[in-house]
Each structure stands twice: as structure tokens, then as C-alpha cells.
Scaffold this motif. Structure first.
Motif, PDB file in Angstrom:
ATOM      1  N   LEU A  45       0.535  -1.097   0.046  1.00 58.51           N
ATOM      2  CA  LEU A  45      -0.084   0.559   0.357  1.00 58.51           C
ATOM      3  C   LEU A  45       1.077   1.208   0.351  1.00 58.51           C
ATOM      4  CD1 LEU A  45      -2.599  -0.873   3.011  1.00 58.51           C
ATOM      5  CD2 LEU A  45      -2.564  -1.528  -0.165  1.00 58.51           C
ATOM      6  N   SER A  46       0.440   2.074  -0.771  1.00 59.24           N
ATOM      7  CA  SER A  46       1.585   3.729  -0.930  1.00 59.24           C
ATOM      8  C   SER A  46       0.151   4.487  -0.033  1.00 59.24           C
ATOM      9  CB  SER A  46       0.943   4.282  -2.294  1.00 59.24           C
ATOM     10  OG  SER A  46       1.999   4.812  -2.229  1.00 59.24           O
ATOM     11  N   LEU A  47       0.857   5.622   0.866  1.00 57.27           N
ATOM     12  CA  LEU A  47      -0.229   6.399   2.121  1.00 57.27           C
ATOM     13  C   LEU A  47       0.665   7.545   1.522  1.00 57.27           C
ATOM     14  CD1 LEU A  47      -2.035   6.221   5.210  1.00 57.27           C
ATOM     15  CD2 LEU A  47      -0.565   7.443   4.611  1.00 57.27           C
ATOM     16  N   ARG A  48       0.051   8.376   0.838  1.00 57.53           N
ATOM     17  CA  ARG A  48       0.546   9.762   0.824  1.00 57.53           C
ATOM     18  C   ARG A  48       0.063  10.573   1.823  1.00 57.53           C
ATOM     19  NH1 ARG A  48       3.456   6.740  -0.636  1.00 57.53           N
ATOM     20  NH2 ARG A  48       5.080   7.304  -2.829  1.00 57.53           N
ATOM     21  N   LEU A  49       0.869  12.003   2.339  1.00 60.61           N
ATOM     22  CA  LEU A  49       0.000  13.245   3.086  1.00 60.61           C
ATOM     23  C   LEU A  49       0.558  14.051   2.111  1.00 60.61           C
ATOM     24  CD1 LEU A  49      -2.047  13.901   5.016  1.00 60.61           C
ATOM     25  CD2 LEU A  49      -0.140  14.209   6.556  1.00 60.61           C
ATOM     26  N   ALA A  50      -0.324  14.728   1.621  1.00 61.53           N
ATOM     27  CA  ALA A  50       0.212  17.166   0.977  1.00 61.53           C
ATOM     28  C   ALA A  50      -0.291  17.620   2.416  1.00 61.53           C
ATOM     29  CB  ALA A  50      -0.022  16.813  -0.076  1.00 61.53           C
ATOM     30  N   LEU A  51       0.767  18.520   3.290  1.00 61.89           N
ATOM     31  CA  LEU A  51      -0.292  19.793   3.425  1.00 61.89           C
ATOM     32  C   LEU A  51       0.553  21.101   2.455  1.00 61.89           C
ATOM     33  CD1 LEU A  51       0.624  18.270   7.347  1.00 61.89           C
ATOM     34  CD2 LEU A  51      -1.509  18.231   5.799  1.00 61.89           C
ATOM     35  N   PRO A  52      -0.422  21.940   3.051  1.00 62.10           N
ATOM     36  CA  PRO A  52      -0.230  22.848   1.849  1.00 62.10           C
ATOM     37  C   PRO A  52       0.415  24.488   2.810  1.00 62.10           C
ATOM     38  CG  PRO A  52      -2.078  23.234   2.909  1.00 62.10           C
ATOM     39  CD  PRO A  52      -1.909  21.827   3.309  1.00 62.10           C
ATOM     40  N   ARG A 373       2.343   3.805 -16.939  1.00 60.69           N
ATOM     41  CA  ARG A 373       2.438   4.882 -16.088  1.00 60.69           C
ATOM     42  C   ARG A 373       2.182   4.679 -14.728  1.00 60.69           C
ATOM     43  NH1 ARG A 373       2.522   7.637 -20.783  1.00 60.69           N
ATOM     44  NH2 ARG A 373       0.848   9.199 -19.927  1.00 60.69           N
ATOM     45  N   TYR A 374       0.551   4.278 -14.516  1.00 59.83           N
ATOM     46  CA  TYR A 374       0.750   4.564 -13.290  1.00 59.83           C
ATOM     47  C   TYR A 374      -0.274   3.169 -13.469  1.00 59.83           C
ATOM     48  CZ  TYR A 374      -0.802   9.015 -14.955  1.00 59.83           C
ATOM     49  OH  TYR A 374      -0.689  10.226 -15.194  1.00 59.83           O
ATOM     50  N   LEU A 375       1.292   1.840 -13.404  1.00 62.00           N
ATOM     51  CA  LEU A 375       1.180   0.332 -13.006  1.00 62.00           C
ATOM     52  C   LEU A 375       0.038   0.419 -11.558  1.00 62.00           C
ATOM     53  CD1 LEU A 375       0.619  -2.508 -14.737  1.00 62.00           C
ATOM     54  CD2 LEU A 375       3.303  -2.249 -13.675  1.00 62.00           C
ATOM     55  N   THR A 376       1.397   0.846 -10.322  1.00 61.48           N
ATOM     56  CA  THR A 376       2.019   0.980  -9.027  1.00 61.48           C
ATOM     57  C   THR A 376       1.116   1.532  -7.947  1.00 61.48           C
ATOM     58  OG1 THR A 376       3.546   2.066  -9.364  1.00 61.48           O
ATOM     59  CG2 THR A 376       4.210  -0.150  -9.751  1.00 61.48           C
ATOM     60  N   ASP A 382       0.676   9.409  -6.110  1.00 60.78           N
ATOM     61  CA  ASP A 382       1.703  10.592  -6.379  1.00 60.78           C
ATOM     62  C   ASP A 382       0.621  11.638  -7.658  1.00 60.78           C
ATOM     63  OD1 ASP A 382       3.327   9.908  -4.697  1.00 60.78           O
ATOM     64  OD2 ASP A 382       4.856   9.395  -6.108  1.00 60.78           O
ATOM     65  N   GLU A 383       0.342  10.949  -8.554  1.00 60.58           N
ATOM     66  CA  GLU A 383      -0.269  11.688  -9.311  1.00 60.58           C
ATOM     67  C   GLU A 383      -1.267  12.625  -8.617  1.00 60.58           C
ATOM     68  OE1 GLU A 383      -1.047  13.507 -13.496  1.00 60.58           O
ATOM     69  OE2 GLU A 383       0.515  12.352 -12.263  1.00 60.58           O
ATOM     70  N   LEU A 384      -1.980  12.142  -7.276  1.00 60.33           N
ATOM     71  CA  LEU A 384      -3.377  12.201  -7.007  1.00 60.33           C
ATOM     72  C   LEU A 384      -2.927  13.470  -5.954  1.00 60.33           C
ATOM     73  CD1 LEU A 384      -5.689   9.139  -5.961  1.00 60.33           C
ATOM     74  CD2 LEU A 384      -5.549  10.579  -7.810  1.00 60.33           C
ATOM     75  N   LEU A 387      -2.090  16.378  -8.137  1.00 60.78           N
ATOM     76  CA  LEU A 387      -3.389  17.146  -8.631  1.00 60.78           C
ATOM     77  C   LEU A 387      -4.341  17.805  -8.037  1.00 60.78           C
ATOM     78  CD1 LEU A 387      -4.624  14.062 -11.196  1.00 60.78           C
ATOM     79  CD2 LEU A 387      -3.231  16.233 -11.590  1.00 60.78           C
ATOM     80  N   LEU A 388      -4.528  17.448  -7.295  1.00 59.61           N
ATOM     81  CA  LEU A 388      -4.485  18.202  -5.952  1.00 59.61           C
ATOM     82  C   LEU A 388      -4.587  19.463  -5.240  1.00 59.61           C
ATOM     83  CD1 LEU A 388      -6.991  15.102  -4.358  1.00 59.61           C
ATOM     84  CD2 LEU A 388      -7.949  17.164  -5.539  1.00 59.61           C
ATOM     85  N   HIS A 389      -2.939  19.499  -5.469  1.00 62.88           N
ATOM     86  CA  HIS A 389      -2.676  20.208  -4.558  1.00 62.88           C
ATOM     87  C   HIS A 389      -2.728  21.082  -5.642  1.00 62.88           C
ATOM     88  CE1 HIS A 389       1.100  20.097  -1.635  1.00 62.88           C
ATOM     89  NE2 HIS A 389      -0.428  20.421  -0.528  1.00 62.88           N
TER      90      HIS A 389
END
Length: 457
Positions: A45-52, A373-376, A382-384, A387-389
Motif C-alpha cells: 500500500l502507498s499512503l501520501r499526505l500533502a499539506l499546504p 506509467r500508472y501501474l503501481t 503521487d499523481e493524485l 493534482l489536488l495540490h
């Protein structure tokens, strides 16, 4: 007697339609947006957190504090030392990382579903309870200063530094490296990083979990009850405007590097962001057409026909507002001037001279290779986050692929002309002074020499 059998090769048909994975979206009690993407078979699983936390908000004189603060999050908390945190991560097979970009801070991890609760607990502890130990901060400051020295010693890094200095308005944050300069990084302390950390807020942030979620019961509830419990009194960071270009950015910067066997070329001019009226997919195709592959226009001439280079690339760098068209590569020192002149000639090609075949081949390549390119799980996450940022929704990826499938040479021509006829190139040339002599006399643009022995005029 043996009878020969002739078998026909199976026909190759068009690929099946493909769309970017859909995400289930919810909002945690603290305002954090949560996206879940179920990818059967992706058991890591991949978990990503992005904060402004825009670097433009850094206090003047502390540039680089955002990046160093992010890197220091796992160097000690109120509960564990840096060594103990590393041991917890190793025990549960957690790959943990953090960094920063122009728009904010990003944290991420990869882990199997069985250890996801432990990984969430670890990441949340690093996010909410860092102590920024003075010895660890000092060590990271030294590492960053070493990185800066290495960047300037490398021709590509040196070209990037001089390009940034020449291209961006000196009054804007983009004029300095994302991680700060030597003069600002050297002043960073634990207190400065703690103050920068205090500005983080879940409001406006995004949390993405991608992978096979069949073994994660109530993933939304798990994330909402953990990350959603984080509270902050910080005021959410405001969205900044476009980075300003310097008034005199249209110039030629020569950077002498005595003894260099190759010359580094870097060119840039204003380009689009992903909201462009011409369609972002159009510019992706143009990047592939001009400088994205060995058969692209730049390589076809500079590498295959002239033998000046091993490769020259062109691409578009979107920002939240606006962007850049960037060209770069290394050429033979003795071919510096003709390589630069040939590059500028190719980049001056009017859109009307693009061919339908090269446009279609570039568009088809990008559209048909998208599934790989979006296999994993990590590439999807990362792409999501990216985009949201930028204030965009996940559907943008699928729409971009749809646009590529319908791309016409007329649309590509209009998009290229919009860039080609805009503000001119900022050109940086890093090489031996002898190789730069012809460039200095060429009259291609206003010349500036950045440090080192100047070439003879």
C-alpha cells in the motif's frame, strides 16, 4: 514425411480503453480530504499526505526551513529518538519519507496491509510530535550545505542554479533554491524549524491511500479516526500567485567551466499550466514530439544527423499558475555554438510545419503507455496528490488521455505557436571559456557572464 504448417501471426488490434483509477473521497472531521483507491493485486500500500505550506510563506532569511523541517520530522519525537523510530519502521517493514515542494509539505510511506495501523501511528507521531533535536538539525544543515556545493560543482546543477537566478524576479521566492541558499540554510536552528512546523494545518490537506484495500476493513474510518483527530490552530496557508519572471530574463548567460569536455545547455521560456485552453495533453505530446525520445526533432538533428550530443530533451513544467517550457542537454565542447544555433532553429519552427504523423505518433505513445506509467500504487497516489495540490480533480488524467486520442495537428500547431511567439528564451551555457568564445560573439542575445574567467569577446 513432415508436413510444414504455417501459422499466421495474431493480428495486433488497438488497446482496450483505459481510465485512471477512480477514487473514493471523504472529508475527515478536521478538514483533511481523504481519497481511497482500491487497486486489486497491489499488496504494498502507498499512503501520501500533502499539506499546504508554500515556501513563499517562509520568513525572509529562513528560506529552506520548509524542506529541512520536513526532513527532520522523523529525527526524534516526544516518544522516540531517531534511532527508535528507525527500529519501529524496520520492524514493520515501513518505508517512510518526507519532503517539500513549492506548494507544501509531503509525507509518505509504503507498507503491507497487515502493518498499516502501525505505519499510520508512526507517521502521525512524526507529524504531530516532532522535537527537532539540535544535533540532528545541525547534521541536516551540514548535509544541505554539502548538497548545495555538489549542485554547483555539477554542470547540470550549475546550469539550473544560473537559470533560476536569471529567469525569476529577484524579489520572488522562486529566485532562490527550494531548499534555500547557503546563506539562509546556515542560519536554520531547531527553533526556526519548530516555528515552521507550527504553521502546518490539516485544512486544505490531502491524504491518499492506494493499493489492494481488500484486507483493510473500513479504510476510510481508520484514516478518519487517526489523521482526522489531528488538530491545529494554524491558519491554513493561502494559495499564492504565479511566480514572476525577471524583466530582463530574455538573455544569454555564459558560465565558464575551464577544462569542461562538454557544454551544458539549458533554455527556458514561459509555458502553460494544466488548465491551458489548448489542453494539457497537447503540450505533453509537443514535449514528446520535440524532445521526448531519440526520434524527436531535437535528437533527430543534434544527435543522429550532427553528432553534437547524446541527447537533448524538451518538456513543460506546469505550476499551479503558469509554467515553463524547458530544454536541456550536454553537447560537445567544440560544437557549442552550432549546437545552440541548431537548437534555437528547431525551436523556432512554426506550428504550421508540424506534421500529422509526428503529432499522432506522440499522442498515441502517451495515451497507450499510460497504463504502464500508472501501474503501481505509489505512482497513482503521487499523481493524485500532485493534482489536488494544484486544485485539480482526479478526472483530469482520464480527460487528458481522451484529449490525446482526439488531438489534431491544427490544435498542436496552435498550442506550439502560443509558446513560440511568447516571451523569449532564457539561455544558460556552461562550458570551457574557449568553447564559449563563439557564443559570446554570436549576437544571439544580450550576454551576461556569471563568474569565472570570461571568454574573449
Amino acid at each position: 514425411m513432415t508436413v510444414a504448417r504455417v501459422r499466421r501471426r495474431p493480428p495486433v488490434g488497438p488497446p482496450r480503453p483505459w481510465a485512471f483509477p477512480e477514487a473514493e473521497s471523504t472529508v475527515a472531521p478536521n478538514g483533511l480530504r481523504i481519497l481511497l483507491v482500491d487497486l486489486p493485486g497491489q499488496h504494498v500500500l502507498s499512503l501520501r499526505l500533502a499539506l499546504p505550506a508554500p515556501v513563499a510563506d517562509e520568513t525572509p532569511g529562513t528560506e529552506g526551513s520548509t524542506l529541512l523541517m520536513a526532513r527532520c520530522l522523523d529525527e526524534g519525537t516526544t516518544k522516540h529518538s531517531a534511532t527508535e523510530l528507525a527500529e519501529v519502521a524496520e520492524r514493520h517493514g515501513i518505508a517512510l519519507g518526507a519532503g517539500a515542494g513549492e506548494r507544501g509539505v509531503h509525507l509518505g510511506l509504503e507498507v503491507t496491509a497487515r502493518h498499516l495501523p502501525a505505519a499510520i501511528e508512526l507517521l502521525l507521531e512524526c507529524l504531530t510530535e516532532p522535537t527537532f533535536p539540535a544535533p540532528e538539525v545541525s547534521r541536516l544543515v551540514r548535509h544541505r550545505l554539502t548538497d548545495l556545493a555538489h549542485e554547483l560543482a555539477d554542470p547540470t546543477g550549475c546550469a539550473g542554479h544560473e537559470f533560476r537566478t536569471a529567469y525569476f524576479d529577484p524579489q520572488g521566492r522562486a529566485h532562490l533554491p527550494l531548499g534555500g541558499s547557503a546563506s539562509t540554510v546556515g542560519t536554520l536552528t531547531s527553533d526556526v524549524l519548530a516555528d515552521r512546523h507550527a504553521g502546518l494545518s490539516p485544512v486544505g490537506g490531502t491524504l491518499v491511500l492506494a493499493g489492494d484495500l481488500s484486507d483493510v476493513p473500513d479504510a476510510a474510518g481508520l484514516l478518519s479516526s487517526t489523521f482526522g483527530s489531528w488538530r491545529s490552530t494554524a491558519v491554513p496557508a493561502a494559495v499564492g500567485g504565479a511566480s514572476r519572471r525577471a524583466p530582463d530574463a530574455e538573455r544569454l548567460v555564459l558560465v565558464p567551466r575551464p577544462g569542461a569536455a562538454q557544454t551544458e545547455l539549458m533554455l527556458g521560456r514561459p509555458g502553460p499550466d494544466r488548465r491551458t485552453e489548448h489542453g494539457w495533453g497537447t503540450y505533453q505530446a509537443l514535449g514528446m514530439l520535440f524532445g521526448g525520445a531519440p526520434h524527436a526533432r531535437l535528437d533527430r538533428v543534434l544527435r543522429e544527423e550532427r553528432g553534437y550530443t547524446y541527447g537533448m530533451r524538451l518538456g513543460f513544467r506546469p505550476r499551479r499558475q503558469g509554467g515553463q517550457c524547458m530544454v536541456g542537454g550536454s553537447v560537445r565542447a567544440d560544437a557549442t555554438l552550432p549546437a545552440l544555433e541548431e537548437t534555437l532553429r528547431i525551436l523556432a519552427v512554426p506550428g504550421a510545419e508540424l506534421t500529422g504523423r509526428e503529432v499522432r505518433e506522440a499522442a498515441d505513445y502517451l495515451a497507450m503507455t499510460a497504463p504502464s506509467r500508472y501501474l503501481t500504487a505509489d505512482t497513482v497516489a503521487d499523481e493524485l496528490v500532485s493534482l489536488l495540490h494544484d486544485g485539480l480533480e482526479p478526472a483530469v488524467v482520464t480527460q487528458t488521455l481522451t484529449d490525446l486520442a482526439a488531438l489534431t495537428v491544427e490544435r498542436a500547431a496552435g498550442a506550439w505557436d502560443a509558446v513560440r511567439t511568447g516571451p523569449g528564451w532564457t539561455v544558460v551555457v556552461v562550458g570551457d571559456p574557449v568553447a564559449l568564445e563563439g557564443v559570446a560573439r554570436s549576437g544571439l542575445a544580450d550576454v551576461q557572464v556569471a563568474g569565472g574567467p570570461a571568454p574573449h569577446p
